[in-house]
Motif scaffolding. Structure first.
Motif, short mmCIF file in Angstrom:
data_model
loop_
_atom_site.label_atom_id
_atom_site.label_comp_id
_atom_site.label_asym_id
_atom_site.label_seq_id
_atom_site.Cartn_x
_atom_site.Cartn_y
_atom_site.Cartn_z
N VAL A 1 -13.04 -25.62 -11.56
CA VAL A 1 -14.09 -25.93 -10.59
C VAL A 1 -14.02 -27.39 -10.16
CG1 VAL A 1 -16.58 -26.05 -10.23
CG2 VAL A 1 -15.59 -24.08 -11.41
N ASP A 2 -13.85 -28.33 -11.12
CA ASP A 2 -13.76 -29.77 -10.79
C ASP A 2 -12.61 -30.03 -9.83
OD1 ASP A 2 -15.94 -30.36 -12.32
OD2 ASP A 2 -14.78 -30.95 -14.09
N THR A 3 -11.45 -29.44 -10.09
CA THR A 3 -10.29 -29.64 -9.23
C THR A 3 -10.56 -29.10 -7.83
OG1 THR A 3 -8.83 -29.44 -11.15
CG2 THR A 3 -7.82 -29.20 -8.98
N ALA A 4 -11.17 -27.92 -7.73
CA ALA A 4 -11.47 -27.33 -6.42
C ALA A 4 -12.44 -28.21 -5.64
CB ALA A 4 -12.04 -25.93 -6.60
N LEU A 5 -13.45 -28.79 -6.31
CA LEU A 5 -14.42 -29.65 -5.63
C LEU A 5 -13.77 -30.92 -5.12
CD1 LEU A 5 -17.53 -29.25 -7.98
CD2 LEU A 5 -17.23 -28.30 -5.68
N LYS A 6 -12.90 -31.50 -5.93
CA LYS A 6 -12.22 -32.74 -5.51
C LYS A 6 -11.33 -32.46 -4.31
CE LYS A 6 -12.23 -34.86 -10.11
NZ LYS A 6 -11.39 -35.26 -11.27
N GLU A 7 -10.61 -31.35 -4.33
CA GLU A 7 -9.70 -31.03 -3.23
C GLU A 7 -10.48 -30.76 -1.95
OE1 GLU A 7 -6.45 -27.54 -2.24
OE2 GLU A 7 -6.42 -28.46 -4.23
N PHE B 1 -23.48 -29.16 -8.84
CA PHE B 1 -22.84 -28.32 -9.85
C PHE B 1 -23.24 -28.82 -11.21
CE2 PHE B 1 -18.94 -27.78 -12.57
CZ PHE B 1 -19.19 -26.46 -12.87
N HIS B 2 -23.93 -28.03 -11.96
CA HIS B 2 -24.36 -28.40 -13.31
C HIS B 2 -23.97 -27.27 -14.27
CE1 HIS B 2 -26.64 -31.73 -11.66
NE2 HIS B 2 -27.18 -30.89 -10.76
N ASP C 1 -3.57 -22.56 -9.23
CA ASP C 1 -3.52 -22.93 -7.82
C ASP C 1 -4.16 -21.87 -6.94
OD1 ASP C 1 -2.22 -25.30 -8.43
OD2 ASP C 1 -0.23 -24.39 -8.27
N LYS C 2 -3.89 -20.57 -7.26
CA LYS C 2 -4.42 -19.50 -6.41
C LYS C 2 -5.94 -19.41 -6.52
CE LYS C 2 -0.58 -17.70 -4.73
NZ LYS C 2 0.40 -18.62 -5.31
N LEU C 3 -6.48 -19.59 -7.73
CA LEU C 3 -7.92 -19.54 -7.89
C LEU C 3 -8.59 -20.72 -7.19
CD1 LEU C 3 -10.26 -17.98 -9.04
CD2 LEU C 3 -10.00 -19.25 -11.18
N ILE C 4 -7.96 -21.89 -7.24
CA ILE C 4 -8.50 -23.06 -6.52
C ILE C 4 -8.48 -22.79 -5.02
CG2 ILE C 4 -7.98 -25.43 -5.87
CD1 ILE C 4 -7.22 -25.92 -8.79
N VAL D 1 -13.97 -20.36 -0.03
CA VAL D 1 -15.39 -20.03 -0.05
C VAL D 1 -16.23 -21.28 0.22
CG1 VAL D 1 -17.28 -19.15 -1.47
CG2 VAL D 1 -15.02 -18.10 -1.62
N LEU D 2 -15.85 -22.42 -0.41
CA LEU D 2 -16.57 -23.67 -0.16
C LEU D 2 -16.46 -24.08 1.30
CD1 LEU D 2 -15.51 -25.65 -3.35
CD2 LEU D 2 -17.84 -24.89 -2.80
N SER D 3 -15.30 -23.85 1.91
CA SER D 3 -15.10 -24.21 3.32
C SER D 3 -16.02 -23.38 4.22
CB SER D 3 -13.64 -23.98 3.71
OG SER D 3 -13.44 -24.23 5.08
#
Length: 632
Positions: free
Chosen positions: A488-494, A506-507, A520-523, A529-531
């Motif tokens: 999750v942290d990596t996806a948020l940073k990207e 995010f808590h 990579d695929k899960l990110i 979804v975030l986009s």
């Protein structure tokens, strides 16, 4: 010789009984001839009485030498004696005359009429002997004349029966069926050449054996044969026999008793027909039938067969599942009734056959559910080319039809989506080449070209990603255990690198929670979804990410939920959510390719998870990605 059935003991109350047998002999316990019939006296000139039986007669049957014990055992049995002086063959039976005497009741037994001319009649009777039989000579001559006529009549009958016997023997010898003849007690007396050829056993190896033991059956079969023979009844069965060389062969065995005129069994005849090839063919046919029946039952395609009269004879479970029909609806119906029944399953009978192919008809059925079925018919013929029935074949092509429809829609939508940015790029570049613009105008037009090229590049990349995932079905995924917080942290940073700096709350404190995933695929799925949450919600509104857990299929699943307060979706939008190129915003003001959630769905399914979406139009949406939780 079975026609001779004299009494076992001569009646004493009839003094002229022996006169009916002019060739009779009476011997004492020393086998000395005490009395002989008039016919024998004429042949032997009255020199038989007082002489021993073996000196005057040769035993043809039985072959053992005479003795009083053997004669007593022969009572009631047939015998053949040859008169040594004349050579005449005499046949008859042995009877008890007195306590110490035995009588032979004989008549001439002619094998060949030529033998009559060879008979050696003794010299003329001496005067002394003649005086002893002169009183009866005339009577004897008359009797001999009558006996001669009877002799020739018997010979004619015998010749006819011998001809019949030779013909039957020839037929039995030439047949391919094995023939065994046993006596009244069931012991083998004769076998034909076919038996020898098929079994490999010589006649001397089987003659004298019990008929039941000769059939190579099990103990129960042998016992059954013995019961049938003892009851003077026939026996029929198919048996597996073993030849002398150890090879096995099947026979269809019939054992029949042969009765004489008094209803007594005098022989049994066993006929064994070789059915080895028939059995092999039946076994092959049975095996093929079993294979075909299993194929018929397990096939996912429907089969219905009709006999040559056009009556339904069989159907498989797949056809019933496909059409929802019940077995009782199909019982013994005709082909015309069957076709009408199929049409009744279609919403519009006139459109039941909506598409005709060269060898089939495509039917769109609405009962029990919307189904597209390919229906074809083939005629069945036997090896000789005769019509034996017809086979109706049904194949469910609903999925293929749907895929074909989706493929057409995809190509149409892909062409449309690709054409829009290409048209913009082509139009603005053409304007820049043909006309002069200010620096500010050129910059604005180049920004539009760049924006459309980015959109085009993303569209092509999404299409390529989707095609790779579908083609490889997870084969290129490198799934390993990872901590969920790291993913999750990596996806948020990207995502925030290219974002507008909007905060995403995010808590989560459980840093030990792990899932199996392709990092990579899960990110990529999370970023998509975030986009969407970012694009479809107003600036300043909160996007919240939180973790959920639930039990499902006896496993614990972890859900990554992304919640926004954007435009939300209606029920109509929700029904098409995962379709390619479908977008809730049709105005075009929000950038996107319409492939994002398709990619997310494919990625999550390959991970063994799924996507949940809930939304309220005008209030926002919640998208949850579910993954299986790893045990601590």
């Amino acid at each position: 010789m079975r026609q001779f059935r004299p009494a076992l003991q001569l009646p004493r109350s009839i003094p002229d009984f022996l006169a009916a047998f002019p060739f009779h002999i009476i011997v004492d316990e020393q086998l000395v001839i005490q009395e002989s019939g008039d016919g024998l006296q004429v042949l032997d000139c009255g020199r038989l009485n007082g002489r021993k039986l073996p000196d005057c007669f040769e035993s043809i049957s039985p072959v053992e030498e005479f003795c009083l014990a053997s004669l007593l055992n022969m009572r009631g049995q047939a015998c053949l004696l040859r008169h040594k002086v004349s050579g005449l063959l005499l046949g008859g039976k042995v009877a008890l005359h007195q306590e110490d005497c035995v009588a032979f009741l004989l008549v001439p037994w002619i094998e060949d009429t030529a033998d009559v001319s060879k008979l050696r009649i003794g010299p003329r009777i001496s005067r002394r002997a003649g005086s002893r039989i002169s009183n009866s000579s005339v009577v004897n001559m008359r009797k001999l004349t009558v006996q001669k006529k009877q002799l020739f009549q018997a010979h004619a009958l015998l010749s006819m029966r011998e001809t019949e016997s030779r013909t039957l023997t020839h037929i039995v010898s030439m047949t391919d069926n094995s023939v065994v003849i046993a006596n009244a007690l069931g012991y083998v007396e004769w076998v034909n050449d076919a038996y020898v050829r098929r079994s490999g056993y010589l006649p001397e190896e089987v003659i004298g054996r019990y008929l039941g033991d000769l059939m190579d059956g099990d103990e129960e079969t042998v016992a059954q044969i013995k019961r049938q023979l003892d009851a003077k009844q026939s026996f029929q069965a198919e048996l597996l026999r073993t030849a002398k060389d150890g090879s096995g062969y099947w026979v269809d065995l019939d054992i029949e008793p042969l009765f004489d005129s008094n209803g007594q069994v005098f022989n049994y005849i066993a006929v064994a027909r070789d059915i080895t090839e028939k059995k092999a063919a039946q076994e092959t046919s049975s095996r093929l039938h079993g294979i075909m029946q299993s194929t018929f039952e397990l096939s996912p395609d429907g089969f219905v067969t009709f006999n040559k009269k056009g009556i339904l004879s069989s159907f498989n479970p797949a056809f019933l599942n496909m059409t929802g029909l019940k077995p009782e609806q199909l019982h013994a119906i005709s082909q015309d009734e069957f076709v009408r029944l199929l049409k009744s399953l279609c919403q519009d009978e006139q459109r039941a056959a909506s598409q005709h192919l060269p060898d089939a008809v495509v039917m769109r059925m609405t009962k029990p559910k919307l189904t597209v079925i390919k229906h074809s018919v083939r005629e069945a013929h036997d090896p000789d080319g005769y019509f034996v029935g017809s086979i109706h074949y049904f194949r469910d092509i609903t999925q293929e039809s749907e895929l074909h429809r989706m493929k057409g829609e995809f190509l149409s939508m892909a062409a449309h989506e690709l054409r829009t940015p290409m048209s913009s790029i082509h139009g603005f570049t053409e304007l820049l080449l043909k006309r002069e613009f200010t620096a500010e105008q050129q910059k604005d037009m180049l920004a539009t070209v760049h924006r459309q090229s980015v959109r085009l590049t993303k569209l092509i990349n999404d299409l390529l990603d989707l095609a790779k995932i579908e083609a490889r079905k997870g084969m290129s995924f490198d799934i390993k255990p990872y901590r969920l917080t790291d993913i999750v942290d990596t996806a948020l940073k990207e995502f925030l690198v290219s974002g507008d700096g909007r905060a995403i709350s995010f808590h989560f404190n459980n840093h030990a929670l792990k899932v199996s995933a392709d990092f990579d695929k899960l990110i990529q799925a999370l970023v998509n979804v975030l986009s969407n949450a970012h694009k479809y919600s107003d600036p300043g509104t909160e996007i919240r990410l939180h973790i959920q857990e639930q039990q499902r299929y006896q496993h614990t699943y972890v859900g990554i939920a992304i919640e926004d307060h954007g435009i939300g979706m209606s029920k109509e939008h929700m029904d098409h959510l995962f379709e390619r190129f479908y977008r809730a915003d049709t105005s075009g003001s929000i950038p996107g390719t319409g492939l994002g959630l398709c990619l997310v769905k494919e990625i999550m399914e390959i991970h063994g998870g799924w996507v949940d979406v809930s939304s309220v139009y005008g209030e926002g949406s919640v998208v949850t990605l579910w993954l299986k939780k790893l045990k601590d």
